[in-house]
Design an enzyme around this catalytic site. Structure first.
Site, PDB file in Angstrom:
ATOM      1  N   THR A 209       2.527   1.117  -3.435  1.00  0.00           N
ATOM      2  CA  THR A 209       2.389   2.452  -3.168  1.00  0.00           C
ATOM      3  C   THR A 209       4.135   2.367  -1.154  1.00  0.00           C
ATOM      4  O   THR A 209       3.993   1.244  -0.897  1.00  0.00           O
ATOM      5  CB  THR A 209       1.145   2.259  -2.122  1.00  0.00           C
TER       6      THR A 209
ATOM      7  N   TRP B 238     -12.398  20.754  11.571  1.00  0.00           N
ATOM      8  CA  TRP B 238     -10.534  20.439  10.879  1.00  0.00           C
ATOM      9  C   TRP B 238      -9.672  21.232  10.966  1.00  0.00           C
ATOM     10  O   TRP B 238      -9.836  22.892  10.690  1.00  0.00           O
ATOM     11  CB  TRP B 238     -10.996  20.163   9.711  1.00  0.00           C
TER      12      TRP B 238
HETATM   13  P1  ADP Z   1       2.618   7.583  -0.380  1.00  0.00           P
HETATM   14  O1  ADP Z   1       0.902   7.416   0.069  1.00  0.00           O
HETATM   15  O2  ADP Z   1       3.429   6.422   0.134  1.00  0.00           O
HETATM   16  O3  ADP Z   1       3.203   8.452  -0.334  1.00  0.00           O
HETATM   17  P2  ADP Z   1       2.418   8.086  -3.268  1.00  0.00           P
HETATM   18  O4  ADP Z   1       3.202   8.472  -4.072  1.00  0.00           O
HETATM   19  O5  ADP Z   1       1.275   7.156  -4.400  1.00  0.00           O
HETATM   20  O6  ADP Z   1       2.406   6.826  -2.466  1.00  0.00           O
HETATM   21  O7  ADP Z   1       1.303   9.502  -2.616  1.00  0.00           O
HETATM   22  C1  ADP Z   1       0.447   9.446  -3.153  1.00  0.00           C
HETATM   23  C2  ADP Z   1      -0.401  10.439  -2.033  1.00  0.00           C
HETATM   24  O8  ADP Z   1       0.408  11.995  -2.206  1.00  0.00           O
HETATM   25  C3  ADP Z   1      -1.581  11.168  -2.941  1.00  0.00           C
HETATM   26  O9  ADP Z   1      -2.709  10.433  -2.039  1.00  0.00           O
HETATM   27  C4  ADP Z   1      -1.562  12.748  -2.068  1.00  0.00           C
HETATM   28  O10 ADP Z   1      -2.759  12.585  -0.342  1.00  0.00           O
HETATM   29  C5  ADP Z   1      -0.147  13.124  -2.307  1.00  0.00           C
HETATM   30  N1  ADP Z   1       0.161  13.996  -3.007  1.00  0.00           N
HETATM   31  C6  ADP Z   1       0.503  13.332  -3.965  1.00  0.00           C
HETATM   32  N2  ADP Z   1       0.999  14.830  -5.414  1.00  0.00           N
HETATM   33  C7  ADP Z   1       0.216  16.189  -4.744  1.00  0.00           C
HETATM   34  C8  ADP Z   1       0.015  17.396  -4.400  1.00  0.00           C
HETATM   35  N3  ADP Z   1       0.684  17.957  -6.117  1.00  0.00           N
HETATM   36  N4  ADP Z   1      -0.573  18.271  -3.558  1.00  0.00           N
HETATM   37  C9  ADP Z   1      -0.756  17.537  -2.735  1.00  0.00           C
HETATM   38  N5  ADP Z   1      -0.509  16.094  -2.244  1.00  0.00           N
HETATM   39  C10 ADP Z   1       0.012  14.855  -2.739  1.00  0.00           C
END
Ligand code: ADP
Length: 540
Positions: A183, A442
């Protein structure tokens, strides 16, 4: 009673074998520092088999980690398959990570060999002495100019390949590790996720579903999302599995260069994070984009205004997907269900601004973080989003933080706060750590940002919570104004009135040149918080 069907393992070599038998003349186009290169899937498959021999001749042991430090390219795709199809494990390194994080990841994964693009070598060279397990460095010439590091033996990809014979694939257990990805680590050290042949195979099939992205043979797929960012969202695998033409942009990542590739290569499915599509839209103005079929976008929330701007200019809104490194990554896609298709255009746009229903194979639920009780799908109750399914992680690699991230019944705790609509659409409210907690209530930073970004003079906006003596935290907005436009705090607040509850209005709006971005191009709230760590909100 047992069934009478064959129990055949789901292994990635099947995808390569299909590409070589059924679609050998389809194309993989790669951007380079100097132009574009193309090769057929037939040539690519033969090179992939030669690469297996190269790994053997380098004596890379079974299960050893084969790391890549590379742009999206046909060579990177050769590694994507040669490592897992020879019983080794692909480890894609994020080229934009901080040096300390790269050192941590390479040592934690115990990488045996690193394949690096020449144009990126300069970033890696200073770190080589800190890598404890790396035995080989293989450079892939991509038109870049960096010199080989001194005092280190450096191998050349093309020389190794030209001396090698194509090899048979190793046929292992479907649950064997195929690839790993960390990650991007917005808090603490990055955590490693290990995908299996089976999980990647099933995730790829899911990307091919019509009610997901629906990649098929007649597509030309362009993953702008890096191959080191959560498997390029499965699109590189989907290309090989279907024989869809692939366009891999390499270092040609400017908005103008991406727009050229979309137009010239007649791309049907380009995919990337919202900040990419914010930049590319003006570059597509007045050009022939008739080949485009769908524009998948995720990684962070897609502002409704961005999706609508695409619909207005190109006749094609953005297709939002949600997922994480831990979910392979695609878990939900905001397709329009048939019974909702007749909604007024504005309500359809709201639907597309949600994260959509879970794709077939993935289960989602929202849960009260305090009690662990499942919450209703009523469109308003907020809870932690949790996920389960055959391509969802069940733990992290060698990491004692796993316990906090999974529930006793084996679901992944995503760290996202969401509501579920009665129609089964996920709406991500925020990341748990980004929600602004004002007086015990929130405020969704994501929703505020999206409303601010709907203002025509706003290019980018990010909202964070800053300390407040009375309310605990209050929203603070950092806004980037579009070139040659003007905007004041009063105008932003007036625009927001009526769009969000009054108590959601930011206590302060500041104008900055650029929102800091993470290594995968998302707004970096962490950096923004650091930037304004000593900032005091005006008293009311
Ligand atoms: P990092 O945690 O380093 O950003 P990731 O690419 O695995 O790495 O990120 C996942 C996170 O990205 C999700 O838990 C969410 O918070 C966010 N995310 C991914 N796609 C979306 C989306 N379409 N809308 C909102 N948040 C998103």
């Amino acid at each position: 009673m047992q069934g009478t069907m064959q129990d055949r393992p789901l292994r990635l070599n099947h995808f390569v074998e299909r590409a070589e038998r059924y679609t050998p003349s389809k194309l993989i186009v790669s951007g380079t520092a100097t132009g574009v290169e193309q090769r057929t899937y037939g040539e690519w498959a033969e090179r992939t088999r030669k690469l297996v021999s190269v790994l053997d001749s380098l004596e890379v042991p079974p299960e050893a980690r084969v790391a890549t430090f590379a742009w999206n390219s046909a060579r990177h795709l050769e590694l994507y398959f040669a490592a897992p199809c020879s019983g080794r494990v692909l480890h894609t390194l994020n080229i934009r990570l901080f040096p300390e994080q790269l050192t941590y990841i390479v040592n934690h994964a115990e990488d045996d060999v690193i394949f690096v693009d020449r144009s990126l070598l300069g970033l890696l060279t200073p770190l080589l002495p800190s890598f404890r397990t790396v035995r080989h460095l293989v450079v892939m010439d991509d038109g870049g100019e960096a010199p080989n590091p001194e005092g280190v033996s450096v191998l050349n990809y093309e020389e190794l390949l030209s001396a090698a014979e194509p090899a048979e694939f190793f046929l292992g257990d479907e649950n064997a590790a195929a690839a790993m990805c960390y990650t991007s680590g917005t808090t603490g050290n990055p955590k490693g996720v290990i995908y299996t042949h089976r999980s990647t195979y099933l995730h790829t099939l899911s990307v091919l579903q019509a009610d997901s992205i629906g990649v098929c043979e007649s597509d030309t797929v362009m993953p702008v999302v890096p191959m080191f960012h959560a498997n390029a969202w499965g699109l590189a695998h989907a290309g090989v599995a279907t024989g869809a033409n692939l366009v891999l942009p390499g270092p040609r990542m400017t908005p103008a260069a991406l727009a050229d590739l979309i137009v010239e290569q007649r791309v049907t499915v380009p995919a990337g994070v919202p900040t990419i599509w914010m930049g590319v839209l003006p570059e597509l103005k007045g050009r022939d984009t008739s080949a485009l079929r769908t524009i998948p976008c995720g990684g962070s929330a897609v502002p409704k205004a961005l999706s609508e701007a695409y619909r207005e200019q190109l006749g094609l809104p953005i297709l939002q997907a949600w997922g994480m490194t831990e979910t392979s990554p695609i878990a939900s896609v905001a397709i329009t269900r048939s019974w909702l298709a007749d909604l007024p255009e504005d309500e359809l746009a709201d639907l597309r601004a949600s994260q959509g229903p879970a794709v077939l194979g993935v289960e989602l639920r929202i849960v009260d973080q305090e009690t662990g009780a499942e919450l209703p799908w009523d469109g308003s109750t907020r809870g932690e989003l949790q996920a389960a399914g055959p391509w969802i992680a069940s733990g992290y690699y060698n990491d004692d933080r796993s316990a906090d991230s999974f529930t006793p019944d084996g679901w992944l705790r995503t760290g996202d706060v969401a509501v579920m609509t009665p129609d089964g659409y996920v709406r991500i409210v925020d990341r748990t750590k980004d929600v602004v907690k004002s007086g015990g209530e929130w405020i969704s930073s994501v929703e505020l940002e999206n409303e601010i970004m709907a203002h025509p003079a706003v290019a980018e906006a990010a909202v964070i919570g800053l300390p407040h003596p009375k309310w605990g935290e209050r929203p603070f907005a950092a806004v980037v104004i579009r070139p040659e436009m003007t905007l004041t705090q009063a105008e932003v607040l007036e625009f927001l009135s009526g769009r969000v509850a009054n108590w959601w209005l930011p206590d302060e709006v500041v104008f900055i040149d650029e929102i800091p971005k993470t290594s995968v191009g998302k707004f970096s709230k962490k950096d923004l918080r650091d930037q304004f760590a000593d900032h005091v909100l005006p008293s009311d």
